[in-house]
Design an enzyme around this catalytic site. Structure first.
Site, mmCIF file in Angstrom:
data_model
loop_
_atom_site.group_PDB
_atom_site.id
_atom_site.type_symbol
_atom_site.label_atom_id
_atom_site.label_comp_id
_atom_site.label_asym_id
_atom_site.label_seq_id
_atom_site.Cartn_x
_atom_site.Cartn_y
_atom_site.Cartn_z
ATOM 1 N N LYS A 97 0.874 -1.226 -0.099
ATOM 2 C CA LYS A 97 0.065 0.015 0.126
ATOM 3 C C LYS A 97 1.225 1.207 -0.198
ATOM 4 O O LYS A 97 1.794 1.486 1.109
ATOM 5 C CB LYS A 97 -0.735 -0.177 1.322
ATOM 6 N N GLY A 158 -7.952 8.825 10.251
ATOM 7 C CA GLY A 158 -8.105 8.677 11.767
ATOM 8 C C GLY A 158 -9.157 9.939 12.007
ATOM 9 O O GLY A 158 -9.359 9.952 13.391
ATOM 10 N N ALA A 184 -9.677 5.829 5.052
ATOM 11 C CA ALA A 184 -9.410 6.834 5.561
ATOM 12 C C ALA A 184 -10.572 7.575 5.922
ATOM 13 O O ALA A 184 -11.397 7.935 4.933
ATOM 14 C CB ALA A 184 -8.147 7.692 4.866
ATOM 15 N N GLY A 185 -10.808 8.022 7.315
ATOM 16 C CA GLY A 185 -11.771 8.773 7.634
ATOM 17 C C GLY A 185 -13.170 7.918 8.047
ATOM 18 O O GLY A 185 -13.983 8.653 8.376
ATOM 19 N N THR A 207 -8.528 3.040 12.807
ATOM 20 C CA THR A 207 -8.642 3.672 13.994
ATOM 21 C C THR A 207 -10.354 3.622 14.630
ATOM 22 O O THR A 207 -10.283 3.342 15.569
ATOM 23 C CB THR A 207 -8.506 5.254 13.843
#
Length: 254
Positions: A97, A158, A184-185, A207
């Site tokens: 990645k 995060g 992400a997010g 996260t």
């Protein structure tokens, strides 16, 4: 939904899991099992031989069932990302990645350096998944450069804010000839379901699970939410309308 195939490997689970931030190896193992994931991503330092004694992440992963994808987190430019990828490949890890984010405050990916790293890692014969801004043009360039999938962000890493880039992700999904993984997010299972309903092929979260009060329950919740979204899509939901549509006859009192 069409089968999810990345790098020649077929996945039945559309939930990918990051392994950072878990409190212990035991907690990670339980979360992995609850998530149903078949692909995890981890930093090179967590599987490097020098760190194996103190952080043996591979000890809780059944690599016959779960693909391990190294990431280049911490790389500030293409050269650093490529160096990490080469070390990983030499150690037997062919999935990478690409993460290149020089800005420590927002961790937004550098599009120019990311694309350069994708080109070089693809030439090495690696299965390359770049983490990118939700930029349809960049996504096409990454695909042309040999990316096996593209991973546009929903919001900053995060942040748990959900999909703030939905319009651009819809365009990426429409135009892409490789799988689209929203990364992400993602902060809640509903965010993950939203991504699948937008047409994304898979979702990656870390996260939201690892920092939850009960990571194992949260991993299970993500698993179920994504399965529910898949099932709803295959059920062929009715189209969106701009006007009301009565659920009962309107002429009953005529």
């Amino acid at each position: 939904m069409k089968d999810l195939v990345i790098g020649g490997k077929k996945f039945t689970s559309r939930f990918f899991l990051g392994t950072g931030k878990f409190a212990s190896k035991e907690q990670l193992k339980a979360a992995l099992e609850a998530s149903g994931t078949e692909l995890i991503t981890t930093a090179l330092t967590r599987v490097h031989e020098e760190n194996a004694a103190e952080d043996d992440i591979l000890g809780v992963i059944d690599r016959s069932k779960v693909e391990v994808m190294l990431n280049t987190s911490g790389a500030r430019n293409a050269d650093e990302a490529i160096r990490i990828a080469k070390i990983g490949k030499a150690a037997g890890y062919n999935w990478i990645k690409i993460e290149v984010h020089p800005d420590a405050r927002y961790l937004l990916p550098d599009p120019i350096e990311t694309l350069a790293a994708v080109k070089e890692c693809a030439k090495l014969g690696m299965v390359v998944l770049p983490y990118i801004n939700a930029d349809p043009v960049l996504a096409r360039h990454c695909e042309d450069a040999g990316a096996a999938a593209v991973m546009p962000l929903g919001a900053p890493i995060g942040s748990n804010r959900g999909i703030r880039t939905r319009d651009m992700i819809e365009i990426i999904v429409e135009q892409s000839h490789v799988p689209v993984v929203v990364d992400a997010g993602i902060g809640l299972p509903s965010h993950a379901a939203d991504a699948i309903e937008l047409g994304a092929d898979a979702v990656l979260a870390n996260t939201a699970v690892a920092a939850a009060g009960d990571p194992v329950k949260m991993a299970k919740a993500f698993n179920l939410a994504i399965q529910a979204a898949e099932l709803a899509i295959t059920a062929r939901p009715p189209s969106v309308r701009s006007t009301a549509s009565a659920t009962s006859p309107m002429d009953i009192f005529k």
